[in-house]
Design an enzyme around this catalytic site. Structure first.
Site, PDB file in Angstrom:
ATOM      1  N   HIS A   9      41.301  43.852  44.742  1.00  0.00           N
ATOM      2  CA  HIS A   9      42.589  44.242  44.170  1.00  0.00           C
ATOM      3  C   HIS A   9      42.908  43.311  43.002  1.00  0.00           C
ATOM      4  O   HIS A   9      42.367  42.208  42.899  1.00  0.00           O
ATOM      5  CB  HIS A   9      43.680  44.165  45.227  1.00  0.00           C
ATOM      6  CG  HIS A   9      43.621  45.280  46.218  1.00  0.00           C
ATOM      7  ND1 HIS A   9      44.003  45.126  47.520  1.00  0.00           N
ATOM      8  CD2 HIS A   9      43.221  46.564  46.094  1.00  0.00           C
ATOM      9  CE1 HIS A   9      43.864  46.269  48.160  1.00  0.00           C
ATOM     10  NE2 HIS A   9      43.374  47.153  47.312  1.00  0.00           N
ATOM     11  N   LYS A  13      41.103  39.557  42.076  1.00  0.00           N
ATOM     12  CA  LYS A  13      39.907  39.593  41.225  1.00  0.00           C
ATOM     13  C   LYS A  13      39.449  38.191  40.837  1.00  0.00           C
ATOM     14  O   LYS A  13      38.248  37.900  40.858  1.00  0.00           O
ATOM     15  CB  LYS A  13      40.147  40.446  39.987  1.00  0.00           C
ATOM     16  CG  LYS A  13      40.184  41.945  40.288  1.00  0.00           C
ATOM     17  CD  LYS A  13      40.292  42.757  39.030  1.00  0.00           C
ATOM     18  CE  LYS A  13      40.566  44.221  39.241  1.00  0.00           C
ATOM     19  NZ  LYS A  13      40.144  44.873  40.425  1.00  0.00           N
ATOM     20  N   THR A  35      33.137  48.245  41.476  1.00  0.00           N
ATOM     21  CA  THR A  35      34.051  49.138  40.785  1.00  0.00           C
ATOM     22  C   THR A  35      34.221  48.610  39.364  1.00  0.00           C
ATOM     23  O   THR A  35      33.974  47.439  39.093  1.00  0.00           O
ATOM     24  CB  THR A  35      35.396  49.226  41.523  1.00  0.00           C
ATOM     25  OG1 THR A  35      35.915  47.913  41.722  1.00  0.00           O
ATOM     26  CG2 THR A  35      35.244  49.941  42.861  1.00  0.00           C
ATOM     27  N   THR A  37      36.448  47.632  36.876  1.00  0.00           N
ATOM     28  CA  THR A  37      37.094  46.409  36.415  1.00  0.00           C
ATOM     29  C   THR A  37      36.561  45.194  37.151  1.00  0.00           C
ATOM     30  O   THR A  37      36.208  44.188  36.529  1.00  0.00           O
ATOM     31  CB  THR A  37      38.627  46.515  36.582  1.00  0.00           C
ATOM     32  OG1 THR A  37      39.080  47.720  35.972  1.00  0.00           O
ATOM     33  CG2 THR A  37      39.328  45.333  35.948  1.00  0.00           C
ATOM     34  N   THR A  38      36.460  45.280  38.467  1.00  0.00           N
ATOM     35  CA  THR A  38      35.967  44.150  39.247  1.00  0.00           C
ATOM     36  C   THR A  38      34.533  43.813  38.849  1.00  0.00           C
ATOM     37  O   THR A  38      34.204  42.648  38.604  1.00  0.00           O
ATOM     38  CB  THR A  38      36.030  44.452  40.761  1.00  0.00           C
ATOM     39  OG1 THR A  38      37.383  44.728  41.125  1.00  0.00           O
ATOM     40  CG2 THR A  38      35.510  43.288  41.570  1.00  0.00           C
ATOM     41  N   GLY A  56      38.521  51.410  40.582  1.00  0.00           N
ATOM     42  CA  GLY A  56      38.952  51.818  41.921  1.00  0.00           C
ATOM     43  C   GLY A  56      39.925  52.983  41.935  1.00  0.00           C
ATOM     44  O   GLY A  56      39.672  53.996  42.582  1.00  0.00           O
ATOM     45  N   ASP A  61      36.494  53.457  44.367  1.00  0.00           N
ATOM     46  CA  ASP A  61      36.534  53.224  45.816  1.00  0.00           C
ATOM     47  C   ASP A  61      35.856  54.374  46.550  1.00  0.00           C
ATOM     48  O   ASP A  61      35.107  54.171  47.509  1.00  0.00           O
ATOM     49  CB  ASP A  61      37.980  53.090  46.310  1.00  0.00           C
ATOM     50  CG  ASP A  61      38.690  51.862  45.763  1.00  0.00           C
ATOM     51  OD1 ASP A  61      38.016  50.903  45.366  1.00  0.00           O
ATOM     52  OD2 ASP A  61      39.932  51.874  45.740  1.00  0.00           O
ATOM     53  N   ASP A  81      44.413  42.521  48.727  1.00  0.00           N
ATOM     54  CA  ASP A  81      45.685  41.810  48.592  1.00  0.00           C
ATOM     55  C   ASP A  81      46.665  42.406  49.592  1.00  0.00           C
ATOM     56  O   ASP A  81      47.201  43.496  49.357  1.00  0.00           O
ATOM     57  CB  ASP A  81      46.215  41.941  47.168  1.00  0.00           C
ATOM     58  CG  ASP A  81      47.529  41.226  46.973  1.00  0.00           C
ATOM     59  OD1 ASP A  81      48.016  40.568  47.919  1.00  0.00           O
ATOM     60  OD2 ASP A  81      48.084  41.317  45.860  1.00  0.00           O
ATOM     61  N   HIS A  88      46.784  53.429  44.965  1.00  0.00           N
ATOM     62  CA  HIS A  88      45.686  54.234  45.514  1.00  0.00           C
ATOM     63  C   HIS A  88      45.363  53.788  46.943  1.00  0.00           C
ATOM     64  O   HIS A  88      44.214  53.764  47.364  1.00  0.00           O
ATOM     65  CB  HIS A  88      44.459  54.157  44.600  1.00  0.00           C
ATOM     66  CG  HIS A  88      43.895  52.775  44.459  1.00  0.00           C
ATOM     67  ND1 HIS A  88      44.568  51.743  43.865  1.00  0.00           N
ATOM     68  CD2 HIS A  88      42.700  52.267  44.836  1.00  0.00           C
ATOM     69  CE1 HIS A  88      43.826  50.660  43.893  1.00  0.00           C
ATOM     70  NE2 HIS A  88      42.689  50.948  44.481  1.00  0.00           N
ATOM     71  N   ASP A  91      42.904  55.718  49.096  1.00  0.00           N
ATOM     72  CA  ASP A  91      41.481  55.484  48.817  1.00  0.00           C
ATOM     73  C   ASP A  91      41.005  54.186  49.463  1.00  0.00           C
ATOM     74  O   ASP A  91      39.891  54.110  49.986  1.00  0.00           O
ATOM     75  CB  ASP A  91      41.236  55.416  47.305  1.00  0.00           C
ATOM     76  CG  ASP A  91      41.585  56.702  46.606  1.00  0.00           C
ATOM     77  OD1 ASP A  91      41.500  57.776  47.234  1.00  0.00           O
ATOM     78  OD2 ASP A  91      41.956  56.639  45.416  1.00  0.00           O
ATOM     79  N   ARG A  97      37.846  52.447  56.212  1.00  0.00           N
ATOM     80  CA  ARG A  97      37.546  53.292  57.377  1.00  0.00           C
ATOM     81  C   ARG A  97      36.069  53.649  57.418  1.00  0.00           C
ATOM     82  O   ARG A  97      35.421  53.587  58.465  1.00  0.00           O
ATOM     83  CB  ARG A  97      38.409  54.559  57.330  1.00  0.00           C
ATOM     84  CG  ARG A  97      38.152  55.525  58.458  1.00  0.00           C
ATOM     85  CD  ARG A  97      38.982  56.811  58.263  1.00  0.00           C
ATOM     86  NE  ARG A  97      38.452  57.876  59.054  1.00  0.00           N
ATOM     87  CZ  ARG A  97      37.373  58.616  58.752  1.00  0.00           C
ATOM     88  NH1 ARG A  97      36.707  58.395  57.647  1.00  0.00           N
ATOM     89  NH2 ARG A  97      36.955  59.568  59.550  1.00  0.00           N
TER      90      ARG A  97
END
Length: 120
Positions: A9, A13, A35, A37-38, A56, A61, A81, A88, A91, A97
Site C-alpha cells: 500500500h 511502499k 504491481t 508502482t510498487t 494495484g 492485485d 497498511d 480498492h 481487490d 483470500r
C-alpha cells in the site's frame, strides 16, 4: 528459484523498498513480480529485475491473484497498511483470500517477510 509477488500500500511502499534493499542479494536469486508502482519503486531502489504488472487499483492485485490460481506464484509479500482505507479494498481482500485458499505463503510485514524469504 521461487516466483515472488511484491506489493505494498502507498504508506508501506518505502518500508517494502527498504526491506528489498536489505535482502537484495537473496531476492536476486528469485523471479520477482510486482504491481506497477510498487515494482517500479523496488527497481529504482535496488536495481533488481521485477516483472511489472498493472498498478494495484488498476488490476495488478487481480493479476497477482490470477497467478496464484494458476500456480504461477510461490510467495506473496504484501505490506498492508492497516490504518488507511483503500479504495480498492475488495481487490486487496480477494488477493489475500486467494493466497490463503491456495496455501501460498503470505507476508504482510517485515517480520513475516524475513521468515518467508529465509524459507525459500
Amino acid at each position: 528459484m521461487a516466483r515472488i509477488g511484491l506489493v505494498a500500500h502507498d504508506d508501506k511502499k518505502d518500508d517494502l523498498c527498504r526491506w528489498a534493499e536489505r535482502h537484495r542479494q537473496k531476492l536476486a536469486e528469485h523471479e520477482l513480480w510486482g504491481t506497477g508502482t510498487t515494482g517500479s519503486r523496488i527497481i529504482e531502489a535496488t536495481g533488481l529485475s521485477v516483472h511489472l504488472l498493472k498498478s494495484g487499483p488498476l488490476g495488478g492485485d487481480q493479476q497477482l491473484g490470477a497467478m496464484i490460481c494458476e500456480g504461477r506464484l510461490d510467495v506473496l509479500i504484501f505490506f498492508i497498511d492497516p490504518l488507511s482505507a483503500q479504495p480498492h479494498d475488495v481487490d486487496v481482500k480477494a488477493l489475500t483470500r486467494l493466497a490463503t485458499l491456495y496455501d501460498v505463503p503470505l507476508a504482510n510485514n517485515k517480520s513475516t517477510a524475513d521468515a518467508v524469504l529465509a524459507a525459500v
